[in-house]
Design a protein around this motif. Structure first.
Motif, PDB file in Angstrom:
ATOM      1  N   ALA A  74      56.480  27.937  28.516  1.00  0.00           N
ATOM      2  CA  ALA A  74      55.689  28.878  27.717  1.00  0.00           C
ATOM      3  C   ALA A  74      54.301  29.063  28.305  1.00  0.00           C
ATOM      4  CB  ALA A  74      55.593  28.383  26.279  1.00  0.00           C
ATOM      5  N   ALA A  75      53.681  27.963  28.757  1.00  0.00           N
ATOM      6  CA  ALA A  75      52.351  28.063  29.357  1.00  0.00           C
ATOM      7  C   ALA A  75      52.388  28.863  30.654  1.00  0.00           C
ATOM      8  CB  ALA A  75      51.785  26.670  29.607  1.00  0.00           C
ATOM      9  N   GLU A  76      53.425  28.659  31.447  1.00  0.00           N
ATOM     10  CA  GLU A  76      53.527  29.403  32.708  1.00  0.00           C
ATOM     11  C   GLU A  76      53.728  30.889  32.462  1.00  0.00           C
ATOM     12  OE1 GLU A  76      56.644  27.588  34.867  1.00  0.00           O
ATOM     13  OE2 GLU A  76      55.499  25.786  35.412  1.00  0.00           O
ATOM     14  N   SER A  77      54.549  31.233  31.425  1.00  0.00           N
ATOM     15  CA  SER A  77      54.777  32.660  31.135  1.00  0.00           C
ATOM     16  C   SER A  77      53.495  33.323  30.633  1.00  0.00           C
ATOM     17  CB  SER A  77      55.883  32.807  30.098  1.00  0.00           C
ATOM     18  OG  SER A  77      55.497  32.180  28.891  1.00  0.00           O
ATOM     19  N   GLN A  78      52.704  32.605  29.816  1.00  0.00           N
ATOM     20  CA  GLN A  78      51.445  33.174  29.337  1.00  0.00           C
ATOM     21  C   GLN A  78      50.462  33.408  30.475  1.00  0.00           C
ATOM     22  OE1 GLN A  78      49.936  30.656  26.293  1.00  0.00           O
ATOM     23  NE2 GLN A  78      51.556  31.168  24.791  1.00  0.00           N
ATOM     24  N   SER A  79      50.366  32.467  31.386  1.00  0.00           N
ATOM     25  CA  SER A  79      49.456  32.640  32.522  1.00  0.00           C
ATOM     26  C   SER A  79      49.923  33.774  33.427  1.00  0.00           C
ATOM     27  CB  SER A  79      49.369  31.331  33.313  1.00  0.00           C
ATOM     28  OG  SER A  79      50.653  30.960  33.806  1.00  0.00           O
ATOM     29  N   GLN A  80      51.246  33.944  33.555  1.00  0.00           N
ATOM     30  CA  GLN A  80      51.763  35.035  34.373  1.00  0.00           C
ATOM     31  C   GLN A  80      51.454  36.381  33.743  1.00  0.00           C
ATOM     32  OE1 GLN A  80      53.043  34.563  37.311  1.00  0.00           O
ATOM     33  NE2 GLN A  80      53.452  36.740  37.744  1.00  0.00           N
ATOM     34  N   GLU A  81      51.549  36.470  32.383  1.00  0.00           N
ATOM     35  CA  GLU A  81      51.222  37.722  31.706  1.00  0.00           C
ATOM     36  C   GLU A  81      49.750  38.070  31.874  1.00  0.00           C
ATOM     37  OE1 GLU A  81      52.383  37.293  27.726  1.00  0.00           O
ATOM     38  OE2 GLU A  81      54.549  37.403  28.111  1.00  0.00           O
ATOM     39  N   ARG A  82      48.889  37.081  31.840  1.00  0.00           N
ATOM     40  CA  ARG A  82      47.459  37.355  32.037  1.00  0.00           C
ATOM     41  C   ARG A  82      47.195  37.916  33.434  1.00  0.00           C
ATOM     42  NH1 ARG A  82      46.808  32.011  30.030  1.00  0.00           N
ATOM     43  NH2 ARG A  82      46.525  31.960  27.755  1.00  0.00           N
ATOM     44  N   GLU A  83      47.885  37.364  34.427  1.00  0.00           N
ATOM     45  CA  GLU A  83      47.667  37.839  35.803  1.00  0.00           C
ATOM     46  C   GLU A  83      48.210  39.247  36.001  1.00  0.00           C
ATOM     47  OE1 GLU A  83      49.442  34.957  38.292  1.00  0.00           O
ATOM     48  OE2 GLU A  83      47.953  33.388  37.878  1.00  0.00           O
ATOM     49  N   ASP A  84      49.364  39.559  35.380  1.00  0.00           N
ATOM     50  CA  ASP A  84      49.978  40.871  35.569  1.00  0.00           C
ATOM     51  C   ASP A  84      49.256  41.962  34.800  1.00  0.00           C
ATOM     52  OD1 ASP A  84      51.805  39.612  37.144  1.00  0.00           O
ATOM     53  OD2 ASP A  84      53.364  39.470  35.586  1.00  0.00           O
ATOM     54  N   LYS A  85      48.573  41.642  33.716  1.00  0.00           N
ATOM     55  CA  LYS A  85      47.902  42.650  32.913  1.00  0.00           C
ATOM     56  C   LYS A  85      46.713  43.224  33.680  1.00  0.00           C
ATOM     57  CE  LYS A  85      45.869  43.403  28.383  1.00  0.00           C
ATOM     58  NZ  LYS A  85      45.458  42.774  27.111  1.00  0.00           N
ATOM     59  N   PRO A  86      46.676  44.538  33.886  1.00  0.00           N
ATOM     60  CA  PRO A  86      45.550  45.131  34.648  1.00  0.00           C
ATOM     61  C   PRO A  86      44.244  45.009  33.881  1.00  0.00           C
ATOM     62  CG  PRO A  86      46.905  46.843  33.651  1.00  0.00           C
ATOM     63  CD  PRO A  86      47.622  45.548  33.418  1.00  0.00           C
ATOM     64  N   GLN A  87      43.222  44.730  34.624  1.00  0.00           N
ATOM     65  CA  GLN A  87      41.882  44.604  34.048  1.00  0.00           C
ATOM     66  C   GLN A  87      41.292  45.987  33.838  1.00  0.00           C
ATOM     67  OE1 GLN A  87      40.538  41.828  33.077  1.00  0.00           O
ATOM     68  NE2 GLN A  87      42.221  40.545  33.846  1.00  0.00           N
ATOM     69  N   GLU A  88      40.895  46.249  32.589  1.00  0.00           N
ATOM     70  CA  GLU A  88      40.273  47.531  32.283  1.00  0.00           C
ATOM     71  C   GLU A  88      38.818  47.536  32.720  1.00  0.00           C
ATOM     72  OE1 GLU A  88      40.712  48.237  28.217  1.00  0.00           O
ATOM     73  OE2 GLU A  88      42.911  48.396  28.256  1.00  0.00           O
ATOM     74  N   SER A  89      38.377  48.678  33.141  1.00  0.00           N
ATOM     75  CA  SER A  89      36.990  48.813  33.612  1.00  0.00           C
ATOM     76  C   SER A  89      36.043  48.647  32.445  1.00  0.00           C
ATOM     77  CB  SER A  89      36.790  50.187  34.249  1.00  0.00           C
ATOM     78  OG  SER A  89      35.445  50.359  34.616  1.00  0.00           O
ATOM     79  N   SER A  90      35.026  47.825  32.640  1.00  0.00           N
ATOM     80  CA  SER A  90      34.064  47.571  31.558  1.00  0.00           C
ATOM     81  C   SER A  90      33.120  48.731  31.354  1.00  0.00           C
ATOM     82  CB  SER A  90      33.259  46.294  31.854  1.00  0.00           C
ATOM     83  OG  SER A  90      32.574  46.435  33.087  1.00  0.00           O
ATOM     84  N   ARG A  91      32.980  49.584  32.373  1.00  0.00           N
ATOM     85  CA  ARG A  91      32.074  50.738  32.268  1.00  0.00           C
ATOM     86  C   ARG A  91      32.896  52.016  32.346  1.00  0.00           C
ATOM     87  NH1 ARG A  91      26.940  49.226  36.209  1.00  0.00           N
ATOM     88  NH2 ARG A  91      26.323  47.307  35.116  1.00  0.00           N
ATOM     89  N   PRO A  92      33.034  52.767  31.252  1.00  0.00           N
ATOM     90  CA  PRO A  92      33.781  54.021  31.312  1.00  0.00           C
ATOM     91  C   PRO A  92      33.006  55.081  32.070  1.00  0.00           C
ATOM     92  CG  PRO A  92      32.787  53.742  29.150  1.00  0.00           C
ATOM     93  CD  PRO A  92      32.530  52.470  29.917  1.00  0.00           C
ATOM     94  N   GLU A  93      33.747  56.057  32.638  1.00  0.00           N
ATOM     95  CA  GLU A  93      33.105  57.132  33.367  1.00  0.00           C
ATOM     96  C   GLU A  93      32.264  57.982  32.429  1.00  0.00           C
ATOM     97  OE1 GLU A  93      36.113  59.310  35.280  1.00  0.00           O
ATOM     98  OE2 GLU A  93      36.778  57.664  36.566  1.00  0.00           O
ATOM     99  N   SER A  94      31.205  58.577  32.980  1.00  0.00           N
ATOM    100  CA  SER A  94      30.298  59.391  32.170  1.00  0.00           C
ATOM    101  C   SER A  94      31.039  60.612  31.658  1.00  0.00           C
ATOM    102  CB  SER A  94      29.089  59.825  33.013  1.00  0.00           C
ATOM    103  OG  SER A  94      29.529  60.577  34.128  1.00  0.00           O
ATOM    104  N   GLY A  95      30.855  60.901  30.392  1.00  0.00           N
ATOM    105  CA  GLY A  95      31.498  62.059  29.784  1.00  0.00           C
ATOM    106  C   GLY A  95      32.885  61.772  29.271  1.00  0.00           C
ATOM    107  N   ALA A  96      33.442  60.629  29.597  1.00  0.00           N
ATOM    108  CA  ALA A  96      34.785  60.296  29.121  1.00  0.00           C
ATOM    109  C   ALA A  96      34.678  59.602  27.782  1.00  0.00           C
ATOM    110  CB  ALA A  96      35.502  59.405  30.135  1.00  0.00           C
ATOM    111  N   ALA A  97      35.453  60.052  26.896  1.00  0.00           N
ATOM    112  CA  ALA A  97      35.441  59.457  25.549  1.00  0.00           C
ATOM    113  C   ALA A  97      36.322  58.230  25.556  1.00  0.00           C
ATOM    114  CB  ALA A  97      35.932  60.463  24.520  1.00  0.00           C
ATOM    115  N   THR A  98      35.796  57.179  25.014  1.00  0.00           N
ATOM    116  CA  THR A  98      36.555  55.927  24.928  1.00  0.00           C
ATOM    117  C   THR A  98      37.234  55.879  23.581  1.00  0.00           C
ATOM    118  OG1 THR A  98      34.624  54.787  24.093  1.00  0.00           O
ATOM    119  CG2 THR A  98      34.959  54.738  26.474  1.00  0.00           C
TER     120      THR A  98
END
Length: 341
Positions: A136-160
């Motif tokens: 279970a621990a290995e599957s959780q760590s694998q899911e964290r690695e596979d999940k793409p990191q969202e950009s912390s700064r959205p592009e200007s003019g783009a609605a979040t």
């Protein structure tokens, strides 16, 4: 006899002494045996001989004293300029860390979990549980690695867009329209309770206003206070302060003026009766009634139906059904015939 008794006493003493000696010998042998076994059990390879440690410490002290000239004496606050201090930490007896990191559910214990890699290596329920936690621990760590990191700064003019929260599906509910619910207000102590006040009217009758005729019918016995008149049932002449009208039973009786019902009563002569207060000292008494439509304290208007004519009482049995009508002012009887309009 005495010789036999003395011999018996001697035999008893000898037996007691021999028994005591035997018991003492047995206890002594038992104590020696227990002591030897205790010494053997204590010497199981884990016993520590403190005398040897003291001897070793003494030898180390002598060696240190002999080589004191070649060692730098270090005291707090007095460290040689070019000295390189190496702090040695005592090695821990444990060859592993109980927890790899704080909060981690994956625990590696040498000799217990390091060899568990598949279900084939499981030999007990505890190892099976550890294997499942590890997967279970290995599957959780694998899911964290596979999940793409969202950009912390959205592009200007783009609605979040905020993530939509999934609302739990609720069963359909049937709503019944209800009217407003009026809550009853509690009555506080000391708070005045407002009661419905009775109706009040200012009554001021006068002879000029006139009266409404109470019924339509002929006069059976006229008003007569200046001379006597004949009463058939009583078979006598007497004064009559009221006017008696000949009407059929069940005829409706009307109020002669605006008035207040002063009293409702009955007696043997005129039966059920009603007294109306007209104001200014005027009042009217209706007798020989039934089916009253008014009660004490009510206000009536001119022409309002207040009752119907009842069967005659025994005082008017020969005269037949009639309405007894008495008009008074300050207690004095009056002739109503001159006041009808």
């Amino acid at each position: 006899m005495r010789n036999n008794r003395k011999q018996n006493i001697r035999k008893e003493r000898i037996i007691m002494i021999a028994s005591s000696a035997f018991v003492m010998a047995a206890l002594t042998m038992t104590g020696v045996y227990m002591k030897e076994n205790s010494a053997q059990n204590q010497d199981n390879g884990y016993s520590i001989d403190f005398t040897e440690i003291e001897d070793q410490a003494g030898d180390n002290g002598q060696n240190t004293g002999g080589s004191g000239q070649n060692q730098n004496t270090q005291t707090p606050g007095n460290i040689p300029h070019n000295a390189t201090t190496v702090q040695e930490f005592p090695e821990d007896d444990l060859d592993y860390l109980p927890m790899e990191e704080a909060g981690s559910s994956l625990i590696q214990i040498p000799g217990l979990t390091d060899g568990i890699r598949s279900e084939a290596d499981v030999t007990s329920d505890e190892q099976l549980a550890m294997l499942e936690e590890q997967k279970a621990a290995e599957s959780q760590s694998q899911e964290r690695e596979d999940k793409p990191q969202e950009s912390s700064r959205p592009e200007s003019g783009a609605a979040t867009a905020a993530p939509a929260l999934e609302q739990p599906m609720l069963p359909e509910q049937t709503f019944v329209e209800q009217g407003p619910v009026l809550e009853e207000q509690p009555v506080m102590e000391g708070q005045p309770v407002w009661e419905a006040q009775p109706e009040t009217r200012i009554l001021g009758f006068s002879a000029d206003q006139g009266l409404v005729r109470p019924v339509t019918g002929d006069v059976l016995i006229p008003y007569s206070m200046d001379r006597t008149v004949y009463f058939t049932t009583l078979d006598q002449y007497k004064y009559n302060p009221a006017t008696v009208y000949r009407v059929e039973e069940g005829t409706q009786v009307m109020a002669c003026a605006e008035a207040r019902v002063a009293s409702v009563f009955s007696n043997e002569e005129i039966g059920q009766a009603v007294t109306l207060d007209l104001g200014n000292g005027y009042q009217v008494v209706y007798g020989q009634l039934q089916s009253l439509n008014v009660s004490e304290g009510d206000y009536v208007s001119p022409g309002q139906i207040i009752a119907t004519v009842a069967a005659p009482t025994i005082y008017y049995s020969l005269e037949g059904s009639n309405l007894y009508f008495l008009l008074e002012q300050d207690g004095a009887a009056l002739d109503p015939q001159s006041m009808y309009f």
